[in-house]
Design an enzyme around this catalytic site. Structure first.
Site, PDB file in Angstrom:
ATOM      1  CE  LYS A  13      -1.994  -1.170   3.915  1.00  0.00           C
ATOM      2  NZ  LYS A  13      -1.342  -2.472   4.170  1.00  0.00           N
ATOM      3  NE  ARG A  88      -4.715  -1.506   9.635  1.00  0.00           N
ATOM      4  CZ  ARG A  88      -3.616  -1.002   9.086  1.00  0.00           C
ATOM      5  NH1 ARG A  88      -3.636   0.107   8.423  1.00  0.00           N
ATOM      6  NH2 ARG A  88      -2.502  -1.664   9.201  1.00  0.00           N
ATOM      7  NE  ARG A 127       7.682  -2.611   6.245  1.00  0.00           N
ATOM      8  CZ  ARG A 127       6.367  -2.655   6.368  1.00  0.00           C
ATOM      9  NH1 ARG A 127       5.602  -2.110   5.462  1.00  0.00           N
ATOM     10  NH2 ARG A 127       5.835  -3.257   7.395  1.00  0.00           N
ATOM     11  NE  ARG A 162       6.087  -0.594  10.149  1.00  0.00           N
ATOM     12  CZ  ARG A 162       5.013  -0.656   9.355  1.00  0.00           C
ATOM     13  NH1 ARG A 162       5.005   0.004   8.204  1.00  0.00           N
ATOM     14  NH2 ARG A 162       3.964  -1.363   9.694  1.00  0.00           N
ATOM     15  NE  ARG A 173       1.909  -5.154  10.873  1.00  0.00           N
ATOM     16  CZ  ARG A 173       3.034  -5.056  10.171  1.00  0.00           C
ATOM     17  NH1 ARG A 173       4.156  -5.558  10.644  1.00  0.00           N
ATOM     18  NH2 ARG A 173       3.038  -4.452   9.019  1.00  0.00           N
TER      19      ARG A 173
HETATM   20  P1  AP5 Z   1       4.858  -1.614   1.880  1.00  0.00           P
HETATM   21  O1  AP5 Z   1       4.589  -0.726   0.721  1.00  0.00           O
HETATM   22  O2  AP5 Z   1       5.552  -1.030   3.072  1.00  0.00           O
HETATM   23  O3  AP5 Z   1       3.520  -2.390   2.316  1.00  0.00           O
HETATM   24  P2  AP5 Z   1       2.258  -1.895   3.118  1.00  0.00           P
HETATM   25  O4  AP5 Z   1       1.079  -2.584   2.517  1.00  0.00           O
HETATM   26  O5  AP5 Z   1       2.219  -0.398   3.161  1.00  0.00           O
HETATM   27  O6  AP5 Z   1       2.595  -2.561   4.507  1.00  0.00           O
HETATM   28  P3  AP5 Z   1       2.488  -2.050   5.986  1.00  0.00           P
HETATM   29  O7  AP5 Z   1       3.171  -3.097   6.826  1.00  0.00           O
HETATM   30  O8  AP5 Z   1       2.980  -0.642   6.140  1.00  0.00           O
HETATM   31  O9  AP5 Z   1       1.002  -2.112   6.210  1.00  0.00           O
HETATM   32  P4  AP5 Z   1       0.297  -2.231   7.547  1.00  0.00           P
HETATM   33  O10 AP5 Z   1      -1.085  -2.110   7.058  1.00  0.00           O
HETATM   34  O11 AP5 Z   1       0.580  -3.399   8.388  1.00  0.00           O
HETATM   35  O12 AP5 Z   1       0.959  -1.066   8.404  1.00  0.00           O
HETATM   36  P5  AP5 Z   1       0.492   0.396   8.755  1.00  0.00           P
HETATM   37  O13 AP5 Z   1       1.691   1.243   8.770  1.00  0.00           O
HETATM   38  O14 AP5 Z   1      -0.678   0.822   7.938  1.00  0.00           O
HETATM   39  O15 AP5 Z   1       5.686  -2.863   1.315  1.00  0.00           O
HETATM   40  C1  AP5 Z   1       6.159  -3.860   2.175  1.00  0.00           C
HETATM   41  C2  AP5 Z   1       7.571  -4.274   1.747  1.00  0.00           C
HETATM   42  O16 AP5 Z   1       7.511  -4.902   0.480  1.00  0.00           O
HETATM   43  C3  AP5 Z   1       8.570  -3.121   1.578  1.00  0.00           C
HETATM   44  O17 AP5 Z   1       9.841  -3.556   1.967  1.00  0.00           O
HETATM   45  C4  AP5 Z   1       8.557  -2.834   0.080  1.00  0.00           C
HETATM   46  O18 AP5 Z   1       9.784  -2.276  -0.375  1.00  0.00           O
HETATM   47  C5  AP5 Z   1       8.308  -4.217  -0.478  1.00  0.00           C
HETATM   48  N1  AP5 Z   1       7.538  -4.186  -1.708  1.00  0.00           N
HETATM   49  C6  AP5 Z   1       6.364  -3.517  -1.922  1.00  0.00           C
HETATM   50  N2  AP5 Z   1       5.933  -3.726  -3.157  1.00  0.00           N
HETATM   51  C7  AP5 Z   1       6.831  -4.573  -3.744  1.00  0.00           C
HETATM   52  C8  AP5 Z   1       6.933  -5.187  -5.016  1.00  0.00           C
HETATM   53  N3  AP5 Z   1       6.017  -4.956  -5.971  1.00  0.00           N
HETATM   54  N4  AP5 Z   1       7.968  -6.020  -5.291  1.00  0.00           N
HETATM   55  C9  AP5 Z   1       8.913  -6.249  -4.360  1.00  0.00           C
HETATM   56  N5  AP5 Z   1       8.894  -5.691  -3.117  1.00  0.00           N
HETATM   57  C10 AP5 Z   1       7.859  -4.869  -2.817  1.00  0.00           C
HETATM   58  O19 AP5 Z   1      -0.052   0.183  10.248  1.00  0.00           O
HETATM   59  C11 AP5 Z   1       0.801  -0.147  11.325  1.00  0.00           C
HETATM   60  C12 AP5 Z   1      -0.014  -0.229  12.611  1.00  0.00           C
HETATM   61  O20 AP5 Z   1      -0.640   1.053  12.887  1.00  0.00           O
HETATM   62  C13 AP5 Z   1      -1.188  -1.212  12.598  1.00  0.00           C
HETATM   63  O21 AP5 Z   1      -0.782  -2.519  12.919  1.00  0.00           O
HETATM   64  C14 AP5 Z   1      -2.105  -0.594  13.666  1.00  0.00           C
HETATM   65  O22 AP5 Z   1      -1.657  -0.868  14.963  1.00  0.00           O
HETATM   66  C15 AP5 Z   1      -1.940   0.893  13.427  1.00  0.00           C
HETATM   67  N6  AP5 Z   1      -2.925   1.450  12.471  1.00  0.00           N
HETATM   68  C16 AP5 Z   1      -2.642   2.036  11.280  1.00  0.00           C
HETATM   69  N7  AP5 Z   1      -3.777   2.445  10.680  1.00  0.00           N
HETATM   70  C17 AP5 Z   1      -4.792   2.092  11.500  1.00  0.00           C
HETATM   71  C18 AP5 Z   1      -6.196   2.229  11.422  1.00  0.00           C
HETATM   72  N8  AP5 Z   1      -6.794   2.789  10.364  1.00  0.00           N
HETATM   73  N9  AP5 Z   1      -6.945   1.729  12.435  1.00  0.00           N
HETATM   74  C19 AP5 Z   1      -6.385   1.170  13.515  1.00  0.00           C
HETATM   75  N10 AP5 Z   1      -5.050   1.003  13.669  1.00  0.00           N
HETATM   76  C20 AP5 Z   1      -4.257   1.460  12.657  1.00  0.00           C
END
Ligand code: AP5
Length: 213
Positions: A13, A88, A127, A162, A173
């Site tokens: 994402k 979410r 990552r 992270r 997660r």
């Molecule tokens: P990346 O682009 O970082 O993936 P992502 O989908 O953004 O993954 P996240 O882990 O950030 O998502 P998440 O939903 O768990 O975390 P968030 O920060 O929202 O890509 C991942 C890896 O793959 C990277 O190394 C990248 O380089 C690689 N990659 C990507 N595309 C690729 C490709 N095509 N080919 C090869 N490699 C590739 O949330 C964290 C925490 O915050 C949650 O657990 C929760 O506690 C809280 N939180 C956040 N939002 C909310 C909400 N709305 N409600 C409640 N709690 C929330």
């Protein structure tokens, strides 16, 4: 553009959102980035959110809705925005529906990134993220490594893992995603706004999204 990106942790994402921002100047609104910045700055929000985030649980809906109500009224949102990691839960999706009605915002569509679980697990353990809260560039030791001395190519800050990237937190997660976030696929499908993208190549996904705009 005004879109939502749905997808499991590690689906890409953040990566796709950043590429789309480069395309038309829309801004990325990542609730994960906002919360991590609050944790680092030890604000009241950060202190409340830290425990949930470290174990891979969702932060309570009420905290998230307060953040988003304020964020969506900031002037830079007029340029267009990409919601990354929000909504979410069904509650958040219902809250967002009310909020955009109140603020007179029209969303283009909802992107659902479909990426196989084995790919996701591999990506999350490899990552790395820029530690500068203003940058937060995303790296991957296999597909997009930082500099040889572990620095961000954009701003030169150290690139780190992270706090929620332990094996235990990653597993939790993914379970949380299946239980609480995956039902949003059906929610937006029934609203007629969902579009699925199944490529594991982020650039291909971005091109496909651009065609739908
Ligand atoms: P990346 O682009 O970082 O993936 P992502 O989908 O953004 O993954 P996240 O882990 O950030 O998502 P998440 O939903 O768990 O975390 P968030 O920060 O929202 O890509 C991942 C890896 O793959 C990277 O190394 C990248 O380089 C690689 N990659 C990507 N595309 C690729 C490709 N095509 N080919 C090869 N490699 C590739 O949330 C964290 C925490 O915050 C949650 O657990 C929760 O506690 C809280 N939180 C956040 N939002 C909310 C909400 N709305 N409600 C409640 N709690 C929330």
């Amino acid at each position: 553009m005004k879109i939502i990106i749905l997808g499991a942790p590690g689906a890409g994402k953040g990566t796709v959102a950043k590429l789309l921002c480069d395309f038309d100047g829309s801004i990325q609104i990542s609730t994960g980035d906002i919360l991590r910045a609050a944790v680092r700055a030890e604000t009241e929000l950060g202190k409340k959110a830290k425990g949930y985030m470290d174990r891979g649980d969702l932060v309570p809906d009420s905290l998230i809705m307060d953040i988003m109500e304020a964020r969506l009224q900031e002037p830079d949102c007029d340029k267009g925005f990409i919601l990354d990691g929000f909504p979410r839960t069904i509650n958040q999706a219902e809250g967002l529906k009310e909020l955009i009605k109140k603020l007179n915002i029209n969303l283009d569509f909802v992107v659902n990134l479909e990426v196989p679980r084995d790919v996701i697990l591999d990506r999350l353990t490899t990552r790395r993220t820029c530690s500068n809260p203003e940058c937060q560039e995303i790296y991957n030791i296999k597909s997009k490594p930082p500099t040889a001395d572990g620095k961000c190519e954009k701003c030169g800050s150290p690139v780190i893992q992270r706090d929620d990237e332990t094996e235990e937190a990653i597993t939790y997660r993914l379970e949380t995603y299946n239980e609480k976030t995956a039902p949003l696929i059906g929610f937006y499908e029934s609203e007629g706004s969902l579009k699925n993208f199944a490529s594991v190549d982020s650039k291909e996904t971005v091109e496909a999204i651009k065609k739908e705009l």
